[in-house]
Write a protein that holds these residues in place. Structure first.
Motif, short mmCIF file in Angstrom:
data_model
loop_
_atom_site.label_atom_id
_atom_site.label_comp_id
_atom_site.label_asym_id
_atom_site.label_seq_id
_atom_site.Cartn_x
_atom_site.Cartn_y
_atom_site.Cartn_z
N UNK A 61 -10.59 -0.48 -10.33
CA UNK A 61 -9.28 -0.13 -9.79
C UNK A 61 -9.01 -0.78 -8.44
N UNK A 62 -7.73 -1.01 -8.18
CA UNK A 62 -7.28 -1.38 -6.85
C UNK A 62 -7.09 -0.13 -6.00
N UNK A 63 -6.65 -0.33 -4.75
CA UNK A 63 -6.48 0.79 -3.83
C UNK A 63 -5.24 1.62 -4.14
N UNK A 75 0.83 -1.21 0.00
CA UNK A 75 0.00 0.00 0.00
C UNK A 75 0.86 1.25 0.00
N UNK A 79 -1.66 2.92 -9.65
CA UNK A 79 -2.95 2.25 -9.62
C UNK A 79 -2.97 1.13 -10.66
N UNK A 89 1.08 3.92 -2.80
CA UNK A 89 1.62 5.28 -2.70
C UNK A 89 3.13 5.20 -2.57
#
Lengths: 113, 113
Positions: free
Chosen positions: B104-106, B9, B91, B109
């Motif tokens: 889309x996925x999360x 993530x 993404x 970052x």
């Protein structure tokens, strides 16, 4: 290349108000998609449009595919606080070789309770 | 139905280091996209796969970015070496067909310091 102009860039409204945002392109698209993105999350699909003139609703959301195929708009009726977020339009030419999704720069929506 | 899965993530690396992101699309989705989203902008396509073949990598900085989709399912995106301007959310999205709804996925970052 293809460019999408999304307006307005930001909106500040009161809860219960209706909202309208739009997207225009210098190129024709065969598909228009509208997404909502919350902070720290990926875009979530709201509505997909496949035909010029098509008007599609999803709850309080209504979107239309412009007749010229170069524009689309999204309306939100009776806004609520959870409508806060960034709304993106995306256009797609279609078929494998031209199926790139091109995104607008987004409309930041703030809803005051 | 499980959505698009991405990992990690979050990632913080120093410039000139390497980094890799992983994506598992929705089961059965033949089309897979990697997008880069810089803060305050809409997502920009980096690469699109149809099964395990590349159909659009015209906006991928190939001197430092690479992606693969072995066996037409999972995909990895690599940056080597990273630059400060690569700081963004990466993404992954997938769709059943080349044209139409992309999910889309999360996102991952990435911060390059």
């Amino acid at each position: 290349g293809q460019q999408l102009n999304q307006s307005p860039q930001s909106m500040f409204i009161q809860e219960g108000e209706d909202v309208s945002m739009n997207c225009t392109s210098s190129s024709i698209f065969n598909t228009w998609l509208w997404y909502k993105q919350d902070p720290g999350e990926g875009p979530v699909l709201l509505i997909a449009l496949y035909k010029a003139g098509e008007l599609t609703s999803n709850g309080r959301l209504t979107a239309q595919f412009g007749i010229t195929r170069k524009d689309s708009f999204l309306n939100i009726s009776a806004s609520i606080p959870s409508d806060v977020g960034i709304y993106f339009c995306a256009g797609q030419l279609g078929e494998t070789s031209g199926s790139r999704l091109t995104f607008g720069e987004g409309t930041q929506l703030t809803v005051n309770p | 139905e499980a959505g698009v899965a991405q990992s990690p993530r979050y990632k913080i690396i120093e410039k000139r280091q390497s980094v890799a992101f992983w994506c598992n699309p929705i089961s059965g989705h033949a089309t897979l996209y990697w997008y880069q989203q810089i803060l305050g902008q809409g997502p920009k396509l980096l690469i699109q796969f149809q099964n395990n073949g590349v159909v659009d990598d015209s906006q991928l900085p190939k001197d430092r970015f690479s992606a693969e989709r072995l066996k037409g399912v999972d995909s990895t995106l690599k940056i080597q070496p990273a630059k400060l301007e690569d700081s963004a959310v990466y993404l992954c999205a997938s769709s059943l067909l080349p044209q139409g709804k992309a999910f889309f996925g999360q996102g991952t970052r990435l911060t390059v310091v």
